[in-house]
Design a protein around this motif. Structure first.
Motif, PDB file in Angstrom:
ATOM      1  N   GLY A 129       0.791  -1.218   0.000  1.00 42.44           N
ATOM      2  CA  GLY A 129       0.000   0.000   0.000  1.00 42.44           C
ATOM      3  C   GLY A 129       0.822   1.265   0.000  1.00 42.44           C
ATOM      4  O   GLY A 129       0.283   2.354   0.171  1.00 42.44           O
ATOM      5  N   SER A 162       0.672   3.268  -5.640  1.00 42.65           N
ATOM      6  CA  SER A 162      -0.177   2.657  -6.656  1.00 42.65           C
ATOM      7  C   SER A 162       0.410   2.961  -8.019  1.00 42.65           C
ATOM      8  O   SER A 162       1.165   3.921  -8.197  1.00 42.65           O
ATOM      9  CB  SER A 162      -1.609   3.180  -6.555  1.00 42.65           C
ATOM     10  N   ASN A 185      -7.186  -4.428  -7.363  1.00 43.35           N
ATOM     11  CA  ASN A 185      -6.552  -4.416  -6.053  1.00 43.35           C
ATOM     12  C   ASN A 185      -5.400  -5.402  -6.090  1.00 43.35           C
ATOM     13  O   ASN A 185      -5.573  -6.556  -6.492  1.00 43.35           O
ATOM     14  CB  ASN A 185      -7.542  -4.837  -4.963  1.00 43.35           C
ATOM     15  N   LEU A 231      -2.688  -4.583  -0.726  1.00 39.48           N
ATOM     16  CA  LEU A 231      -3.106  -3.330  -0.097  1.00 39.48           C
ATOM     17  C   LEU A 231      -3.042  -2.135  -1.046  1.00 39.48           C
ATOM     18  O   LEU A 231      -3.433  -1.029  -0.673  1.00 39.48           O
ATOM     19  CB  LEU A 231      -2.237  -3.043   1.137  1.00 39.48           C
ATOM     20  N   GLY A 232      -2.538  -2.339  -2.247  1.00 37.44           N
ATOM     21  CA  GLY A 232      -2.417  -1.250  -3.210  1.00 37.44           C
ATOM     22  C   GLY A 232      -3.297  -1.473  -4.421  1.00 37.44           C
ATOM     23  O   GLY A 232      -4.084  -2.419  -4.489  1.00 37.44           O
ATOM     24  N   LYS A 291      -4.425   5.992  -0.289  1.00 38.45           N
ATOM     25  CA  LYS A 291      -3.289   5.340   0.366  1.00 38.45           C
ATOM     26  C   LYS A 291      -3.537   5.143   1.842  1.00 38.45           C
ATOM     27  O   LYS A 291      -3.937   6.078   2.531  1.00 38.45           O
ATOM     28  CB  LYS A 291      -2.024   6.155   0.198  1.00 38.45           C
TER      29      LYS A 291
END
Length: 314
Positions: A124, A127, A275, A278-279, A314
């Motif tokens: 995360g 991105s 997805n 987490l990013g 984020k």
């Protein structure tokens, strides 16, 4: 064989175990930090005198002043020929959204660079926005491979994951006929010793046809309420562009925001969102290095929207 702990840490817990080994950069709180990466092929100068990446970065700087409820955009432009290919650990750790333009020099990007990017996506930290021909870029392929494996493992039962052996099958790097099986795909087989073999044919990240005809495309907004589509017309045309004809050999997106069609019957999912633990990864198809597509208001609006939404998420 993958044991339960390894599977859970790498796939089923969304890469959370990576957080301990790779700390996130501290968020700026004041601006969304954007890095525009460009391989800078000379043909870009037909439409972008200062190269595509630099001109896109300039646009984002001009548009990046904070509005009501918005953060500013702090934009950096880097290139393949910069030291460490423009993507040192310091650059990546100071990045919330990475925009990627690549076309003819994909093979020059070091595998460890792509892995470093995807590791940060999974935790995360950043991105990725992959533009047009970046469907074959190293970080996009690495991210799609990770998602394909995640999807295949997620389809197993807990009992199956206890005894699974994973085998990754690399795809051929070529255009695929429309009647060929889609990639990625997976198949599970019980071995003689009771071990479950999971074969994952990785995504080819390509399609059925490509033609640089310079003909117009017609873009339709499919998810008009999504933040990336904010202020974007329900339909708009791109006067001159290259044709991609689907299907697109990638893991099933979590959202398809735009669709592109041509008068010859070709069609393509023009804006796909995944997805990755987490990013997030956003692929936007419109674009070409010899047409001024990244100067068109609707196109740069979508990219700016994507930058802001991904940065805020984020």
């Amino acid at each position: 064989m993958l044991n339960r702990r390894a599977l859970m840490s790498t796939a089923l817990l969304g890469g959370a175990s990576l957080l301990a080994g790779h700390a996130r950069a501290a968020p700026s709180g004041k601006a969304i930090r954007v890095v525009v990466w460009d391989e800078q092929q000379p043909k870009q100068k037909e439409a972008y005198p200062n190269f595509l990446g630099n001109e896109l970065a300039d646009h984002l700087r001009r548009a990046g002043k904070a509005g009501v409820g918005q953060k500013e955009l702090a934009v950096r432009s880097v290139r393949l020929d910069d030291p460490q290919q423009g993507l040192s650990s310091e650059v990546l750790d100071d990045c919330d959204v990475l925009i990627w333009w690549g076309h003819v020099r994909h093979g020059e990007v070091k595998p460890e660079t792509a892995q470093a990017i995807v590791q940060r996506i999974k935790t995360g930290q950043l991105s990725l926005i992959a533009l047009h021909s970046a469907h074959w870029s190293a970080p996009f392929i690495e991210a799609m491979n990770d998602r394909a494996i995640y999807d295949a493992l997620s389809a197993l039962t807990n009992e199956e994951r206890e005894k699974v052996q994973l085998r990754k099958i690399q795809p051929e790097k070529r255009l695929y006929r429309k009647d060929e099986p889609l990639t990625p795909s997976s198949k599970k087989t019980v071995q003689a010793d009771g071990t479950l073999l999971l074969e994952v044919r990785l995504p080819s990240c390509v399609f059925s046809g490509v033609r640089d005809s310079g003909t117009p495309s017609h873009v339709r907004t499919l998810l008009k309420d999504h933040p990336i589509a904010k202020g974007v017309p329900a339909t708009f045309d791109i006067p001159r562009t290259e044709i991609y004809d689907g299907p697109f050999h990638v893991p099933k997106p979590d959202a398809v925001l735009f669709e592109e069609r041509w008068d010859g019957g070709e069609q393509f999912p023009a804006g796909c969102l995944w997805n990755i633990h987490l990013g997030k990864v956003f692929y936007f198809r419109p674009g070409h290095e010899t047409y001024p597509i990244f100067k068109q208001p609707e196109v740069v609006r979508i990219i700016e929207n994507a930058v802001r939404w991904l940065g805020e998420k984020k």
